[in-house]
Design a protein around this motif. Structure first.
Motif, short mmCIF file in Angstrom:
data_model
loop_
_atom_site.label_atom_id
_atom_site.label_comp_id
_atom_site.label_asym_id
_atom_site.label_seq_id
_atom_site.Cartn_x
_atom_site.Cartn_y
_atom_site.Cartn_z
N GLN A 97 0.82 -1.21 0.00
CA GLN A 97 0.00 0.00 0.00
C GLN A 97 0.86 1.26 0.00
OE1 GLN A 97 -2.36 -0.82 3.47
NE2 GLN A 97 -3.79 -2.15 2.38
N LEU A 135 -1.75 -12.09 -0.53
CA LEU A 135 -2.48 -10.95 -1.08
C LEU A 135 -3.78 -11.39 -1.75
CD1 LEU A 135 0.47 -8.87 -2.58
CD2 LEU A 135 -0.88 -8.33 -0.56
N MET A 139 -7.52 -10.26 -0.72
CA MET A 139 -8.48 -9.68 -1.66
C MET A 139 -9.76 -10.50 -1.72
SD MET A 139 -6.05 -8.41 -4.79
CE MET A 139 -7.46 -7.73 -5.68
N LEU A 200 -9.57 -0.67 -6.83
CA LEU A 200 -8.28 -1.24 -6.47
C LEU A 200 -7.31 -0.10 -6.12
CD1 LEU A 200 -8.00 -3.93 -9.28
CD2 LEU A 200 -8.72 -4.27 -6.91
N THR A 204 -0.35 -3.39 -8.41
CA THR A 204 -0.13 -4.75 -7.90
C THR A 204 -1.46 -5.44 -7.64
OG1 THR A 204 1.97 -4.11 -6.88
CG2 THR A 204 0.93 -6.11 -6.05
N GLN A 205 -2.40 -4.73 -7.03
CA GLN A 205 -3.72 -5.31 -6.80
C GLN A 205 -4.42 -5.62 -8.12
OE1 GLN A 205 -6.25 -3.25 -4.07
NE2 GLN A 205 -4.85 -3.45 -2.35
#
Length: 219
Positions: A97, A135, A139, A200, A204-205
């Motif tokens: 983040q 991750l 999510m 998002l 990366t997300q």
């Protein structure tokens, strides 16, 4: 071909020296500096302008997460790759983040580390498999049901969907522009729209989302 300029940040001198010794065995990398904490990382990043910062997390005075955040807020044009012994959610999520492009663990094979640095310099997201799974799990826990995911995807234009697939493949904006025969500025606009429409936080997300939804074809 220009060498990749590296800044190594770790509070253990033996780790910094070991990394420098290995990476400088090749003619690909130029270790332009070393830092022992986050404060030094921020200062040296501004002074040395490296291509990639290899950043530890747990350090005195300022940790790697805060250093990453400050470097990104300063709009410094460099990539940050976290190299840490800790792969838990409390460290991984804040680091991503904060703006880190990748996150790998210190038990990585040396050759794999070198490859991760190369790809990071190209703007490609690099995640240790354990980190990627963490991750994705995060999510999944935060996401709505499949119907809502499909609703979000339906809001994307066909071109935005193409860009999302390329992000999932790990391509940089420049590579996506070449792949789709569009300008880098257009790619940047599409990426911004994708993040907004899919709620998002960052690239990366978006990459993880693309892979998780099966949008990336297997080679």
């Amino acid at each position: 071909m220009d060498k990749i300029k590296l800044l190594i940040v770790d509070d253990h001198a033996v780790v910094r020296q070991g990394l420098r010794g290995f990476l400088e065995l090749t003619d690909e990398f130029d270790v332009v500096g070393e830092g022992a904490n986050g404060l030094e990382a921020v200062s040296l990043a501004q002074e040395l302008q490296p291509d990639v910062i290899l950043m530890d997390l747990i350090m005195p005075e300022m940790d790697g997460i805060e250093a990453t955040r400050r470097i990104k807020l300063a709009n410094l044009d460099m990539k940050i790759l976290i190299l840490s012994s800790f792969g838990d959610e409390n460290n991984v999520l804040p680091a991503i983040q904060a703006g880190a492009l990748g996150y790998i663990l210190k038990d990585i094979d040396p050759e794999e580390l070198a490859d991760a640095i190369r790809k990071t310099a190209q703007g490609k997201t690099q995640l240790d498999p354990e980190i990627a799974n963490l991750l994705i799990s995060h999510m999944q826990n935060d996401s709505k049901n499949n119907e809502q995911v499909n609703q979000k995807l339906s809001e994307l234009t066909s071109r935005e969907l193409e860009v999302l697939v390329q992000i999932g493949r790990g391509l940089s904006n420049k590579e996506i522009a070449t792949e789709l025969s569009i300008s880098q500025m257009t790619v940047k606009t599409h990426v911004s729209n994708i993040l907004s429409k899919l709620n998002l936080a960052d690239r990366t997300q978006a990459a993880i989302f693309s892979i998780r939804q099966g949008l990336v074809p297997e080679d």
